[in-house]
Design an enzyme around this catalytic site. Structure first.
Site, PDB file in Angstrom:
ATOM      1  N   ASP A   1       0.836  -1.205   0.000  1.00 14.81           N
ATOM      2  CA  ASP A   1       0.000   0.000   0.000  1.00 14.81           C
ATOM      3  C   ASP A   1       0.875   1.262   0.000  1.00 14.81           C
ATOM      4  O   ASP A   1       2.096   1.174  -0.100  1.00 14.81           O
ATOM      5  CB  ASP A   1      -0.981  -0.017   1.185  1.00 14.81           C
ATOM      6  CG  ASP A   1      -0.285  -0.004   2.541  1.00 14.81           C
ATOM      7  OD1 ASP A   1       0.944   0.210   2.606  1.00 14.81           O
ATOM      8  OD2 ASP A   1      -0.981  -0.202   3.561  1.00 14.81           O
TER       9      ASP A   1
ATOM     10  N   GLU B   1       3.730   1.294   2.181  1.00 17.73           N
ATOM     11  CA  GLU B   1       4.723   0.263   1.871  1.00 17.73           C
ATOM     12  C   GLU B   1       4.580  -0.935   2.810  1.00 17.73           C
ATOM     13  O   GLU B   1       5.565  -1.489   3.300  1.00 17.73           O
ATOM     14  CB  GLU B   1       6.140   0.862   1.929  1.00 17.73           C
ATOM     15  CG  GLU B   1       6.158   2.274   1.365  1.00 17.73           C
ATOM     16  CD  GLU B   1       7.504   2.775   0.911  1.00 17.73           C
ATOM     17  OE1 GLU B   1       8.288   3.142   1.786  1.00 17.73           O
ATOM     18  OE2 GLU B   1       7.756   2.790  -0.302  1.00 17.73           O
TER      19      GLU B   1
ATOM     20  N   GLU C   1       7.810  14.099   9.078  1.00 19.67           N
ATOM     21  CA  GLU C   1       6.815  13.175   8.517  1.00 19.67           C
ATOM     22  C   GLU C   1       5.662  13.039   9.504  1.00 19.67           C
ATOM     23  O   GLU C   1       4.505  13.108   9.132  1.00 19.67           O
ATOM     24  CB  GLU C   1       7.479  11.810   8.306  1.00 19.67           C
ATOM     25  CG  GLU C   1       6.583  10.750   7.738  1.00 19.67           C
ATOM     26  CD  GLU C   1       7.339   9.433   7.517  1.00 19.67           C
ATOM     27  OE1 GLU C   1       7.884   8.875   8.507  1.00 19.67           O
ATOM     28  OE2 GLU C   1       7.401   8.974   6.370  1.00 19.67           O
TER      29      GLU C   1
HETATM   30  C1  BGC Z   1       5.847   6.224   3.545  1.00 22.34           C
HETATM   31  C2  BGC Z   1       5.555   6.367   2.064  1.00 22.34           C
HETATM   32  C3  BGC Z   1       6.473   7.403   1.463  1.00 22.34           C
HETATM   33  C4  BGC Z   1       7.937   7.138   1.816  1.00 22.34           C
HETATM   34  C5  BGC Z   1       8.829   8.301   1.421  1.00 22.34           C
HETATM   35  C6  BGC Z   1       7.300   5.852   3.700  1.00 22.34           C
HETATM   36  O1  BGC Z   1       7.540   5.579   5.009  1.00 22.34           O
HETATM   37  O2  BGC Z   1       5.043   5.207   4.118  1.00 22.34           O
HETATM   38  O3  BGC Z   1       4.233   6.754   1.884  1.00 22.34           O
HETATM   39  O4  BGC Z   1       6.318   7.404   0.076  1.00 22.34           O
HETATM   40  O5  BGC Z   1       8.062   6.952   3.192  1.00 22.34           O
HETATM   41  O6  BGC Z   1       8.375   9.488   1.969  1.00 22.34           O
END
Ligand code: BGC
Length: 355
Positions: free
Chosen positions: A158, A161, A315
């Site tokens: 998903d 990931e 994040e």
């Molecule tokens: C997130 C992804 C994202 C990636 C890079 C991952 O931990 O779950 O959605 O694309 O980090 O930001």
């Protein structure tokens, strides 16, 4: 500090000469370029009028697609021949800034980024009127469209990931949104198959993706996930007033929303399961479109408080964790969580623009 302009600067400072965006320049595990993150970053740039920077990203995406054309074509052939598709044949989700696959263990097989890329490219063309890009990039657009038509009903990782053996609603939403956005511009034969498959996807979402009146994270789950907002915005598969969407948002607000910040899903243990900036902005975007601007403003104000003294957004914010015991486990294993995350800055810009 002007957080809006600062966010624009953070993004532009970290666009590579190839046009790609590094997901999080200071977090070693995210020093790669994802189509998913990149598309929303480029969309934010388009909203601010930085069209050239956005175009460079979409061209980078097409370059990656062409580099791995042989893989995509092989997968399409296997599906047409009704043969199994080995996972290592599939297109990757993240690349080096020069557009090469990254070696090593990672949940590379994810389809949503390709759908998002088609969607973002169509928004870019609409906003700029640069239809010549369709003409130039059409071979890559049509290849990805065929690839998604062949693969959408197969399990994959998903957007977080995770859960590679599942069929995820947000992934199918992104595929739907991408295909719907470009279908008018592709060959007649391809448009006909696209239309047929779009209606299959929609029926599938309603038949397989609803339990107890709400959309679910993946088929055969009864959990929710904040990425289900994608069904409404931006991929427009479901009307926001559909009872199942209303119920999904009610559950997201009830279970995943706390004082302005949004968690990913109830069982999330990654860095303790904090509140994701990008998802908070997403809920705000949904609120703007459904006439709840005050709620969106409150979310924006919450995000304003998540900027650090350098003007960076993480994040996820760690003040309210769903599973606090896991925080240190991740911290000890990977170091502090990602900051700045370009996708967080992009979603902040998008929310400000939508408000
Ligand atoms: C997130 C992804 C994202 C990636 C890079 C991952 O931990 O779950 O959605 O694309 O980090 O930001």
């Amino acid at each position: 500090m002007d957080f809006y302009q600062k966010s624009r600067q953070v993004i532009l400072d970290h666009q590579m000469s190839s046009g790609a965006f590094i997901a999080s320049p200071a977090f070693v595990h995210y020093q790669y370029c994802w189509l998913r993150d990149g598309t929303f970053i480029a969309y934010a740039l388009d909203l601010m009028g930085d069209h050239l920077a956005a175009e460079r990203f979409f061209r980078w995406g097409a370059m990656v697609v062409e580099r791995y054309r042989h893989k995509a074509s092989h997968v399409i052939d296997l599906v047409n021949l009704r043969k199994d598709v080995p996972v290592d044949c599939l297109l990757h989700a993240r690349f080096t800034e020069d557009g090469f696959e990254v070696e090593g263990e990672w949940g590379t097989y994810q389809l949503d980024g390709y759908g998002a890329w088609l969607w973002g490219l169509s928004k870019h063309v609409k906003r700029t009127g640069h239809e010549f890009l369709y003409a130039e990039l059409m071979p890559s657009i049509e290849l990805i469209l065929r690839y998604l038509l062949a693969t959408w009903s197969k399990p994959c990782f998903d957007c977080w990931e995770e859960n590679s053996h599942r069929l995820h609603l947000s992934t199918v939403a992104a595929i739907y949104g991408g295909i719907a956005a470009v279908k008018e511009y592709v060959s007649t034969e391809l448009r006909t198959s696209a239309e047929k498959e779009l209606s299959r996807m929609k029926s599938w979402l309603f038949q397989e993706g609803i339990k107890e009146g709400h959309f679910t994270k993946y088929v055969e789950s009864d959990e929710i996930d904040a990425s289900l907002l994608w069904l409404h915005v931006p991929f427009a598969v479901v009307d926001p007033l559909h009872p199942a969407m209303l119920e999904t948002v009610r559950l997201i607000e009830g279970q995943l929303f706390f004082e302005g910040g949004v968690h990913r899903y109830p069982q999330d243990v990654y860095y303790g399961g904090g509140q994701w900036i990008l998802l908070s902005a997403w809920l705000g975007w949904h609120f703007v479109l459904t006439g709840k601007k005050n709620k969106a403003l409150a979310i924006k104000q919450w995000i304003d408080r998540q900027f650090d003294s350098d003007g960076y957004l993480p994040e996820q914010a760690a003040h309210h964790l769903l599973h606090p015991d896991h925080y240190l486990v991740w911290n000890n294993q990977l170091g502090s969580s990602a900051k700045p995350l370009l996708w967080s800055h992009a979603m902040y810009i998008i929310l400000c623009q939508k408000i």
